[in-house]
Scaffold this motif. Structure first.
Motif, short mmCIF file in Angstrom:
data_model
loop_
_atom_site.label_atom_id
_atom_site.label_comp_id
_atom_site.label_asym_id
_atom_site.label_seq_id
_atom_site.Cartn_x
_atom_site.Cartn_y
_atom_site.Cartn_z
N TYR A 78 29.84 38.45 7.69
CA TYR A 78 31.18 39.06 7.71
C TYR A 78 31.40 39.81 9.01
CZ TYR A 78 34.59 42.70 6.33
OH TYR A 78 35.65 43.57 6.26
N PHE A 79 30.40 40.60 9.43
CA PHE A 79 30.54 41.39 10.66
C PHE A 79 30.49 40.51 11.91
CE2 PHE A 79 29.41 44.83 7.76
CZ PHE A 79 30.32 45.81 8.16
N VAL A 80 29.78 39.40 11.84
CA VAL A 80 29.79 38.48 12.98
C VAL A 80 31.21 37.98 13.24
CG1 VAL A 80 29.00 36.24 13.85
CG2 VAL A 80 27.40 37.75 12.66
N GLY A 81 31.92 37.63 12.17
CA GLY A 81 33.30 37.18 12.32
C GLY A 81 34.20 38.26 12.90
N VAL A 82 34.05 39.50 12.40
CA VAL A 82 34.87 40.61 12.88
C VAL A 82 34.64 40.85 14.37
CG1 VAL A 82 35.28 43.10 12.67
CG2 VAL A 82 34.95 41.72 10.62
N TRP A 83 33.37 40.92 14.77
CA TRP A 83 33.03 41.18 16.18
C TRP A 83 33.50 40.03 17.08
CZ3 TRP A 83 31.01 45.27 18.79
CH2 TRP A 83 30.48 46.33 18.04
N THR A 84 33.38 38.79 16.60
CA THR A 84 33.75 37.64 17.42
C THR A 84 35.24 37.61 17.71
OG1 THR A 84 31.91 36.34 16.53
CG2 THR A 84 33.70 35.12 17.58
N ALA A 89 39.51 38.69 21.92
CA ALA A 89 40.64 39.46 22.45
C ALA A 89 40.28 40.07 23.80
CB ALA A 89 41.04 40.55 21.46
N VAL A 90 39.07 40.63 23.92
CA VAL A 90 38.62 41.20 25.19
C VAL A 90 38.51 40.11 26.25
CG1 VAL A 90 36.74 42.42 26.35
CG2 VAL A 90 37.41 43.09 24.03
N ASN A 91 37.97 38.95 25.86
CA ASN A 91 37.79 37.85 26.80
C ASN A 91 39.12 37.35 27.35
OD1 ASN A 91 36.37 35.79 28.20
ND2 ASN A 91 36.80 34.35 26.56
N ARG A 92 40.13 37.22 26.49
CA ARG A 92 41.45 36.77 26.96
C ARG A 92 42.10 37.83 27.84
NH1 ARG A 92 41.20 32.51 28.11
NH2 ARG A 92 39.00 32.71 27.63
N ALA A 160 44.35 43.68 17.25
CA ALA A 160 45.78 43.41 17.27
C ALA A 160 46.44 44.07 18.48
CB ALA A 160 46.43 43.89 15.98
N GLY A 161 46.01 45.30 18.81
CA GLY A 161 46.54 45.99 19.98
C GLY A 161 46.24 45.25 21.27
N LEU A 162 45.01 44.72 21.39
CA LEU A 162 44.65 43.97 22.59
C LEU A 162 45.48 42.71 22.72
CD1 LEU A 162 40.75 44.23 22.77
CD2 LEU A 162 42.37 44.95 24.51
N TYR A 163 45.68 41.99 21.61
CA TYR A 163 46.50 40.79 21.66
C TYR A 163 47.93 41.13 22.08
CZ TYR A 163 42.93 37.84 19.49
OH TYR A 163 41.79 37.13 19.24
N PHE A 164 48.44 42.23 21.59
CA PHE A 164 49.79 42.66 21.96
C PHE A 164 49.87 42.95 23.46
CE2 PHE A 164 52.83 46.15 22.69
CZ PHE A 164 54.00 45.54 22.24
N VAL A 165 48.86 43.63 23.99
CA VAL A 165 48.84 43.94 25.43
C VAL A 165 48.78 42.66 26.26
CG1 VAL A 165 47.44 44.97 27.27
CG2 VAL A 165 47.82 46.23 25.14
#
Length: 297
Positions: A78-84, A89-92, A160-165
């Motif tokens: 579960y946490f692997v999915g959350v972190w990924t 988002a950081v990578n984009r 979500a904030g990163l995607y918005f930015v």
């Protein structure tokens, strides 16, 4: 609720997990067999697929094994999915910040991306397993029932904030390209930047769909964890727990369909490998993916 109802939910969870495991295994086969998909641009997407496959398999094991160790391993996925999803988002954001492709490639190399994926798995297992054996029982219950659900919710907000930015940055770049005079930029450079922005936007929309799907399917489990901590004596709590687990398994099942709908290269690879009816398409999206493939993004 009756034991018969809980047993029915467990069977439903198992069926969902089996289908999700098969679907994600096929996704991995497509990625492995399709050359244009074997690049770092899709690295975190592959890692998310591995996490979904792992979660689906462990869901089946825990549903019928129900041991403490299986539960810890199960929730680690579960946490692997959350972190990924957060890492993508950081990578984009980095891909858009460094408009110069060479600078991005120098910072985000294939080996570093593999290392980040491996680190995500190690950290996810550590934060789930170590407190169970090292923390005091009361402290562990607080971590599981309050801290982790709140941290997961905070991760969703940050992602979500990163995607918005990033979407805002794409919009500003698009407006700038549309209003800049031709002499300021060579036609070839202009085409490359537009292609890159288009492809980043496309992958962002894909991960936004994954983010929304994951939030809807995963948050009930976190809510049940908090309810169990504060109101552990409520009636039908066990049934709600199993139902939240069944809802959670919908996310690994839905994600492969999102890949099919959003990634032209994935559909091509699927048809080429399983249908034998591969026909090269010439849509703008395909050209965009080819450009990204050539640049190593």
């Amino acid at each position: 609720m009756s034991e018969e109802f809980i047993t029915g939910v467990r069977y439903a969870l198992t069926v969902c997990a089996v289908v999700a495991a098969v679907a994600n295994l096929l996704v991995l086969v497509v990625f492995a067999r399709t050359s244009r998909l074997r690049m770092k641009y899709y690295g975190l997407l592959i890692n998310l697929t591995l996490a979904d496959l792992f979660y689906a398999v462990m869901a089946i094991a825990f549903t019928w094994g129900e041991s403490d160790l299986l539960f810890l391993i199960f929730i680690s996925g579960y946490f692997v999915g959350v972190w990924t999803i957060l890492a993508e988002a950081v990578n984009r954001y980095l891909a858009l910040t460094f408009v110069d492709t060479a600078r991005y490639d120098e910072l985000v190399t294939r080996n570093r991306l593999v290392g980040i994926c491996a680190l995500i798995w190690v950290v996810s297992f550590a934060v789930e397993i170590l407190p169970a054996y090292l923390a005091h029982e009361d402290v562990y219950h607080i971590i599981e029932g309050v801290v982790k659900p709140l941290v997961v919710f905070a991760f969703w907000l940050i992602t979500a904030g990163l995607y918005f930015v990033v979407f805002r940055k794409i919009r500003r770049y698009t407006i700038h390209l549309a209003t800049s005079s031709p002499p300021l930029q060579k036609p070839t450079e202009d085409h490359q930047v537009r292609t890159r922005l288009s492809q980043i936007r496309r992958l962002l929309v894909t991960f936004m769909l994954i983010l929304v799907t994951s939030f809807v399917c995963w948050m009930p489990f976190s809510v049940i964890q908090m309810v169990q901590f504060f109101h552990g004596d409520l009636e039908n709590l066990e049934a709600a727990y199993w139902m939240s687990g069944a809802i959670y398994c919908l996310a690994p099942l839905i994600n492969p369909f999102i890949y099919w709908l959003r990634l032209d290269g994935f559909r091509e690879g699927w048809h080429q490998m399983f249908c034998g009816c591969f026909e090269k398409e010439s849509s703008p999206n395909i050209e965009a993916e080819n450009t990204i493939s050539e640049t190593g993004l």
